[in-house]
Design a protein around this motif. Sequence first.
Motif, PDB file in Angstrom:
ATOM      1  N   GLN A 101       1.352   5.234   0.239  1.00 41.74           N
ATOM      2  CA  GLN A 101       0.412   6.436   0.653  1.00 41.74           C
ATOM      3  C   GLN A 101      -0.264   7.544   0.259  1.00 41.74           C
ATOM      4  OE1 GLN A 101       3.926   9.599   1.855  1.00 41.74           O
ATOM      5  NE2 GLN A 101       4.033  10.332  -0.228  1.00 41.74           N
ATOM      6  N   ARG A 145       1.186  -1.590  -0.157  1.00 40.95           N
ATOM      7  CA  ARG A 145       0.248  -0.464  -0.304  1.00 40.95           C
ATOM      8  C   ARG A 145       1.081   1.111   0.202  1.00 40.95           C
ATOM      9  NH1 ARG A 145      -5.083  -0.107   4.142  1.00 40.95           N
ATOM     10  NH2 ARG A 145      -5.431   1.161   2.053  1.00 40.95           N
ATOM     11  N   ASP A 168      -3.817   5.140   1.020  1.00 41.48           N
ATOM     12  CA  ASP A 168      -4.362   5.557   2.716  1.00 41.48           C
ATOM     13  C   ASP A 168      -2.689   6.578   3.418  1.00 41.48           C
ATOM     14  OD1 ASP A 168      -4.504   5.378   4.747  1.00 41.48           O
ATOM     15  OD2 ASP A 168      -5.231   2.466   4.964  1.00 41.48           O
ATOM     16  N   VAL A 169      -4.045   7.803   3.934  1.00 43.77           N
ATOM     17  CA  VAL A 169      -3.434   8.638   4.843  1.00 43.77           C
ATOM     18  C   VAL A 169      -2.451   7.848   5.804  1.00 43.77           C
ATOM     19  CG1 VAL A 169      -4.809  10.389   3.608  1.00 43.77           C
ATOM     20  CG2 VAL A 169      -5.674   9.169   5.651  1.00 43.77           C
ATOM     21  N   ASP A 170      -2.403   6.640   6.321  1.00 43.26           N
ATOM     22  CA  ASP A 170      -2.128   5.898   7.402  1.00 43.26           C
ATOM     23  C   ASP A 170      -0.836   5.518   6.963  1.00 43.26           C
ATOM     24  OD1 ASP A 170      -4.169   7.145   9.441  1.00 43.26           O
ATOM     25  OD2 ASP A 170      -5.093   5.414   8.709  1.00 43.26           O
ATOM     26  N   VAL A 171      -0.317   5.557   5.896  1.00 44.35           N
ATOM     27  CA  VAL A 171       0.253   5.057   5.585  1.00 44.35           C
ATOM     28  C   VAL A 171       1.764   5.445   5.497  1.00 44.35           C
ATOM     29  CG1 VAL A 171       1.407   3.358   3.699  1.00 44.35           C
ATOM     30  CG2 VAL A 171      -0.498   2.894   4.323  1.00 44.35           C
ATOM     31  N   GLU A 172       3.492   5.401   5.709  1.00 45.85           N
ATOM     32  CA  GLU A 172       3.778   6.403   5.299  1.00 45.85           C
ATOM     33  C   GLU A 172       4.699   6.470   4.097  1.00 45.85           C
ATOM     34  OE1 GLU A 172       6.211   7.484   9.444  1.00 45.85           O
ATOM     35  OE2 GLU A 172       3.886   7.799  10.430  1.00 45.85           O
ATOM     36  N   GLU A 196       3.887   0.370   2.345  1.00 46.25           N
ATOM     37  CA  GLU A 196       4.166  -0.822   3.268  1.00 46.25           C
ATOM     38  C   GLU A 196       3.994  -1.730   2.951  1.00 46.25           C
ATOM     39  OE1 GLU A 196       0.493  -0.274   7.140  1.00 46.25           O
ATOM     40  OE2 GLU A 196      -0.409  -1.740   5.500  1.00 46.25           O
TER      41      GLU A 196
END
Length: 308
Positions: free
Chosen positions: A52, A50, A55-59, A62
């Motif tokens: 960023q 995944r 998904d905003v929660d991914v830095e 991932e």
Amino acid sequence: MQDDTQRTATYTVPCDDYVHVVEFSPFDCGSAASLLAYGGNLYVVVGTCRFQEEDVDVEGVEFNTLWIFHHGVRVDCLAWSPESRLDHLPQVIRFCTAAADCKLRLVTSDAKDRHEVKVIEGHTSYVNQLVFEPTEGKQIASVSDDHTCRIWDLDGNEAAVFRLRSPGTSVCWHPEEMYKLMVAEKRGIIRFYDLVTQQAVLSLDSGQVPLMSADWCLTNTIKVGAVVGTNWVIWDITRSSYPQEKRPVHAGIFRWSRANENLFSTTDFPGKISSQLLVHHLGHPQVCPLLIDFSVDGCILQSRQMHI
């Protein structure tokens, strides 16, 4: 006034093996993440990925490794089966590889305890591309330097063979044209075969050689693109057997976007320490909107967004 600002993102997935091929699954696997596999000299690593942007929660990126398969021989190409699912119990991971020993390996796993490998023999030279039938995944098509395109069932039986006049470089199976197979040859010819009659029903001529790779547009079935010689070329197959568009390019691989019929990419073949992937937009033929550098010894992806 042009905006000269650039956005840079670098994603790194650490690898313990030399990377020869990287493939995202083009099919829905029942998960918010995408299935990704990369193959090296000895292993195939399967994981979920995944970014960023998704998904905003991914830095950054991932990547979660699901399974490491000991392949034992160099992986030359890899194709995902549409039967791969992560939302089932047990999970199903299925893909097929072509290796330096000219054999296909159909691999099925639940990413835990059950692993099955079916070795498929028949090609007598290097396999350049393979693809699953895209709706049910019950057959595999492969093209080779042995001047054949072959179709196999999942038991490894040869269901059909098409004799070519030069090495086969690409094969495409379109989900909207289930009974047709597109096969590209190095001598610059692309043919569409009727899988019922096993006869060629359409032929395209690039007018030059060698044809390095070709692709059938997912979102518009009348578009075909290829890298031939030092150019990329595009056909509208309803207009002519010769390409309608052509531009110079230093690359070997052509791939259409799976979301936009006006976007495609060209890149070098695997093996170079640093390769460039160029993304082209048909509405901006003189502009390269995205420049990507790959490092095969670390699976590093770096992109630079440029003005369109």
